[in-house]
Motif scaffolding. Structure first.
Motif, short mmCIF file in Angstrom:
data_model
loop_
_atom_site.label_atom_id
_atom_site.label_comp_id
_atom_site.label_asym_id
_atom_site.label_seq_id
_atom_site.Cartn_x
_atom_site.Cartn_y
_atom_site.Cartn_z
N PHE A 92 13.14 -6.96 -25.68
CA PHE A 92 13.73 -5.98 -24.77
C PHE A 92 14.54 -6.70 -23.71
CE2 PHE A 92 11.52 -2.16 -26.06
CZ PHE A 92 10.31 -2.60 -26.57
N CYS A 93 15.75 -6.20 -23.47
CA CYS A 93 16.45 -6.64 -22.28
C CYS A 93 16.14 -5.64 -21.17
CB CYS A 93 17.95 -6.70 -22.52
SG CYS A 93 18.73 -5.12 -22.91
N ALA A 94 16.42 -6.02 -19.95
CA ALA A 94 16.19 -5.12 -18.83
C ALA A 94 17.14 -5.46 -17.71
CB ALA A 94 14.74 -5.20 -18.34
N THR A 95 17.37 -4.50 -16.85
CA THR A 95 18.09 -4.75 -15.61
C THR A 95 17.13 -4.47 -14.46
OG1 THR A 95 18.97 -2.49 -15.63
CG2 THR A 95 20.36 -4.21 -16.55
N GLY A 96 16.93 -5.44 -13.61
CA GLY A 96 15.93 -5.29 -12.56
C GLY A 96 14.55 -5.12 -13.16
N LYS A 97 13.75 -4.30 -12.49
CA LYS A 97 12.37 -4.09 -12.95
C LYS A 97 12.21 -2.72 -13.60
CE LYS A 97 11.09 -7.82 -10.63
NZ LYS A 97 12.37 -8.09 -9.98
N SER A 98 13.27 -1.91 -13.61
CA SER A 98 13.04 -0.50 -13.93
C SER A 98 13.79 0.04 -15.13
CB SER A 98 13.40 0.36 -12.72
OG SER A 98 14.76 0.18 -12.37
N ASN A 138 0.79 -1.24 0.00
CA ASN A 138 0.00 0.00 0.00
C ASN A 138 0.82 1.28 0.00
OD1 ASN A 138 -2.71 -0.93 -0.15
ND2 ASN A 138 -2.55 -1.61 1.96
N GLU A 139 2.03 1.20 -0.50
CA GLU A 139 2.79 2.42 -0.67
C GLU A 139 3.75 2.31 -1.85
OE1 GLU A 139 4.61 2.96 3.15
OE2 GLU A 139 6.34 1.74 2.63
N ILE A 140 4.15 3.46 -2.35
CA ILE A 140 5.10 3.50 -3.44
C ILE A 140 6.46 3.06 -2.92
CG2 ILE A 140 6.36 5.03 -4.98
CD1 ILE A 140 3.81 6.70 -5.25
N SER A 141 7.06 2.08 -3.61
CA SER A 141 8.37 1.61 -3.20
C SER A 141 9.48 2.23 -4.05
CB SER A 141 8.45 0.09 -3.26
OG SER A 141 7.95 -0.40 -4.48
N GLU A 142 9.15 2.59 -5.28
CA GLU A 142 10.12 3.23 -6.14
C GLU A 142 9.38 4.00 -7.23
OE1 GLU A 142 12.85 0.48 -7.95
OE2 GLU A 142 13.99 2.05 -8.97
N LYS A 143 9.94 5.12 -7.65
CA LYS A 143 9.34 5.86 -8.76
C LYS A 143 10.44 6.48 -9.60
CE LYS A 143 8.58 10.06 -6.04
NZ LYS A 143 7.57 11.05 -5.58
N SER A 144 10.13 6.72 -10.87
CA SER A 144 11.10 7.29 -11.78
C SER A 144 10.93 8.80 -11.85
CB SER A 144 10.93 6.68 -13.17
OG SER A 144 9.74 7.16 -13.77
N GLU A 145 11.84 9.42 -12.58
CA GLU A 145 11.76 10.88 -12.77
C GLU A 145 10.50 11.27 -13.54
OE1 GLU A 145 16.60 11.62 -13.02
OE2 GLU A 145 15.36 11.79 -14.81
N ILE A 146 9.98 10.35 -14.34
CA ILE A 146 8.78 10.64 -15.11
C ILE A 146 7.58 10.82 -14.16
CG2 ILE A 146 7.19 9.75 -16.86
CD1 ILE A 146 9.56 8.02 -17.85
N PHE A 147 7.58 10.07 -13.10
CA PHE A 147 6.44 10.04 -12.16
C PHE A 147 6.50 11.27 -11.28
CE2 PHE A 147 3.06 7.41 -10.52
CZ PHE A 147 2.89 7.82 -9.21
#
Lengths: 112, 107
Positions: B89-95, A52-61
């Motif tokens: 697509f290749c990827a590293t981790g999930k992001s 129930n919480e954000i664990s990671e986000k990108s610069e886009i978010f």
């Protein structure tokens, strides 16, 4: 076989409007993700959500984006004030505790 | 921003041939290196993945080779079939995803 579902399949909106993209992850999954893919380009990570919480986000978010798990089954992505550059395919994904992610079929967002 | 560099951008292979797609990464913190297959109009689907404690993983016609010291990993598709025609697509981790490789297998 269980699968991730997303609605709508295509959303057309006017610039500046709010949109909510909906996802139903696989029922016993614990980790949830949103990605976007601009036509013909690579998949871009937006956000991950766990417990129930954000664990990671990108610069886009940025502040225009938010995610919510309003009940035990849905996972939503809200864009508060859409821009032309938000036009893309948005994919939801989920996983249990193993690494294998399952992606939904995507929602095509078109901002006019 | 950490990058994953994928090559080639496109690949044309004859049926029965070997398709090879390469990825180079920067961030050594990741411990999960997947390859996804995507057909037009569909979401990515996990094809095969590897962890850095092994140098190779094979599943059917698909093999990942992993070179930790060079920070590179590759996908090999043996006996390529027209049905393998897709974007990979290749990827590293999930992001972090590579730019994708469009594979066309000619009959």
């Amino acid at each position: 076989e269980p699968e991730v579902t997303q609605t709508p399949s295509h959303q057309v909106t006017q610039m500046g409007q709010e949109v909510i993209l909906r996802c139903v992850p696989i029922s016993n999954h614990l980790y949830f993700y949103w990605y976007r893919q601009i036509l013909g380009q690579k998949v871009e990570f937006l956000v991950s959500f766990y417990n129930n919480e954000i664990s990671e986000k990108s610069e886009i978010f940025d502040d225009q984006f938010s995610v919510e798990r309003p009940d035990g089954s849905n996972f939503t992505l809200k864009i508060r004030s859409t821009k032309l550059e938000d036009s893309a395919m948005y994919f939801c994904a989920s996983r249990v505790s193993t690494d294998t992610q399952y992606f939904g079929p995507g929602t095509r967002l078109t901002v006019l | 921003q950490q990058q994953v560099k994928q090559s080639p951008q496109s690949l044309i292979v004859q049926k029965g041939g070997i398709s090879i797609i390469n990825c180079a990464y920067e961030n050594t913190a990741f411990d999960y290196f997947p390859w996804y297959q995507q057909f037009p109009g569909k979401g990515p689907a996990l094809l095969i993945a590897i962890r850095p404690d092994v140098s190779e993983k094979k599943e059917g016609r698909f093999t990942i080779s992993f070179n930790k010291s060079a920070k590179q990993f590759s996908l090999h598709i043996m006996d390529s079939q027209p049905g393998d025609s897709a974007t990979y697509f290749c990827a590293t981790g999930k992001s972090t995803f590579g730019d994708g490789t469009t594979l066309t297998v000619k009959p």
